[in-house]
Design an enzyme around this catalytic site. Structure first.
Site, PDB file in Angstrom:
ATOM      1  N   GLY A  10       1.529   2.864  -2.613  1.00 53.71           N
ATOM      2  CA  GLY A  10       1.087   3.751  -3.693  1.00 53.71           C
ATOM      3  C   GLY A  10       1.750   3.483  -5.033  1.00 53.71           C
ATOM      4  N   SER A  11       1.856   2.188  -5.389  1.00 55.64           N
ATOM      5  CA  SER A  11       2.515   1.872  -6.661  1.00 55.64           C
ATOM      6  C   SER A  11       1.706   2.401  -7.857  1.00 55.64           C
ATOM      7  CB  SER A  11       2.740   0.371  -6.791  1.00 55.64           C
ATOM      8  OG  SER A  11       1.562  -0.332  -6.525  1.00 55.64           O
ATOM      9  N   SER A  12       0.376   2.380  -7.756  1.00 48.88           N
ATOM     10  CA  SER A  12      -0.439   2.855  -8.887  1.00 48.88           C
ATOM     11  C   SER A  12      -0.246   4.353  -9.096  1.00 48.88           C
ATOM     12  CB  SER A  12      -1.927   2.613  -8.631  1.00 48.88           C
ATOM     13  OG  SER A  12      -2.152   1.284  -8.325  1.00 48.88           O
TER      14      SER A  12
ATOM     15  N   ALA B 152       2.300   6.206  -8.090  1.00 47.43           N
ATOM     16  CA  ALA B 152       3.669   6.508  -8.513  1.00 47.43           C
ATOM     17  C   ALA B 152       3.846   6.197 -10.001  1.00 47.43           C
ATOM     18  CB  ALA B 152       4.665   5.720  -7.673  1.00 47.43           C
TER      19      ALA B 152
ATOM     20  N   GLY C  82       0.819  -1.214   0.000  1.00 48.61           N
ATOM     21  CA  GLY C  82       0.000   0.000   0.000  1.00 48.61           C
ATOM     22  C   GLY C  82       0.847   1.255   0.000  1.00 48.61           C
TER      23      GLY C  82
ATOM     24  N   ASP D 110      -1.651  10.670  -2.443  1.00 46.31           N
ATOM     25  CA  ASP D 110      -0.572   9.788  -2.904  1.00 46.31           C
ATOM     26  C   ASP D 110       0.093  10.347  -4.159  1.00 46.31           C
ATOM     27  OD1 ASP D 110      -3.021   9.395  -4.120  1.00 46.31           O
ATOM     28  OD2 ASP D 110      -3.028   7.228  -3.950  1.00 46.31           O
TER      29      ASP D 110
END
Ligand code: PMV
Length: 324
Positions: A111-113, A115, A109, A156
């Site tokens: 925040g890969s999406s 980023a 969690g 994010d």
């Protein structure tokens, strides 16, 4: 320019989750685990995408089909980001191959999406020579996330774009970088994957008949985030710890904490942490604990004892940047 590599940091929510979706502030810090996105110009107008970390190994479609049809989960954010930026510049005749590589697991969690969305917008805008400001990159990335999720404060995205530690209000109404020199945090992963939109909807549903109570909780969270901003800048860890604990109580009232997180938090505080709370939507993912100079090891041990994994990250990391 025909090829570029861009990176952006992951994030950790410090205080203010959930309330920040509804026009209240939060404080978020960028972490030093990064997402890397490589964008290459192709000769034909197609969109190609490779993301082995999320099992997308060969994905290709004509540019005219971008954003349409059934998009695999792992490709959604990058594809819609490309659609948004090309729409922004009215370019429908370029070919792009995007490859992503993450230093962190999408499980945490971190925040890969968001980023990867920010990296994609930045990389494509550089390839097209657009010279976008950080706020323009934020706006296009936030639009991408809303297109896909329909919900979200954008905190994010702000962490990925600006880096550092930020006081943030919904949708980027305020994005205030904070002068934070250090932040003695331990991060513990619960081992349980949480879904942000599900939790935001869960809160809405469970307070459907108690709207006043929900408003009161969100207002209280907003007030303590405001106080936490000063405590953080002044490095008043005792005060910040107390505010984190109060925030955790309010998150419990929202019903988003779970036993495992509660236990990790309890043991961290028993081991001497100034304060501890879940970080993010709840329902799993991570917790954070604020420790004293000598107290780091015992807080880490306590988190492990409660069945959590200690994740080593540095906070206050640099925002989106061009790698090469
Ligand atoms: O689950 P995370 O780490 O992406 O955090 C979600 C925080 C929320 O406030 C619940 C949602 C949001 O978009 O701000």
């Amino acid at each position: 320019m025909s090829r570029i590599m861009v990176s952006a940091p992951g994030k950790l929510m410090l205080l203010g989750e959930h309330a920040v979706v509804y026009n209240h502030p939060c404080i978020v810090t960028a972490v030093d685990q990064r997402m890397y996105v490589n964008v290459e110009v192709l000769d034909e107008p197609v969109f190609e995408f490779y993301a082995p970390d999320v099992q997308v190994v060969s994905y290709k479609k004509p540019l005219s089909e971008i954003g349409k049809g059934d998009i695999p989960k792992g490709a959604r954010f990058v594809e819609i980001a490309v659609k948004e930026i090309l729409h922004f510049v009215q370019n429908d005749n370029i070919g792009l191959k995007v490859t992503t590589k993450s230093e962190f697991s999408s499980q945490f969690g971190f925040g890969s999406s968001s980023a990867s969305t920010v990296c994609t917008i930045k990389a494509v805008s550089e390839i097209l020579g657009l010279n976008l400001t950080n706020k323009e990159i934020f706006d296009l990335s936030y639009k991408t996330v809303l297109d896909i999720q329909g919900k979200g404060s954008g905190f994010d995205i702000a962490a990925a774009v600006y880096g550092g530690t930020i006081y943030f209000v919904t949708g980027g109404k305020i994005i205030e970088p904070l002068d934070v020199k250090k932040l003695p945090l331990v991060v513990g992963y619960s081992g349980i994957k949480a879904d942000t939109v599900t939790l935001v909807n869960q809160v809405k549903k469970s307070f459907a008949n108690r709207q006043d109570k929900l408003t009161e909780i969100y207002n209280n969270i907003g007030v303590l985030v405001y106080k936490a901003k000063d405590a953080l800048i002044n490095m008043d860890w005792q005060k910040l710890g107390k505010l984190m604990n109060k925030n955790q109580d309010l998150l419990r009232e929202l019903g988003v904490s779970i036993k495992k997180l509660d236990n990790m938090i309890k043991l961290a505080i028993q081991a001497g942490a100034y304060g501890a709370k879940l970080s993010g939507a709840g329902g799993g993912d991570c917790m954070i604990a604020l420790h004293s100079v000598q107290g780091k090891l015992s807080v880490q041990e306590a988190i492990k004892k409660a069945g959590g994994d200690v994740i080593n990250v540095k906070t206050n990391a640099e925002g989106v940047r061009i790698e090469k």
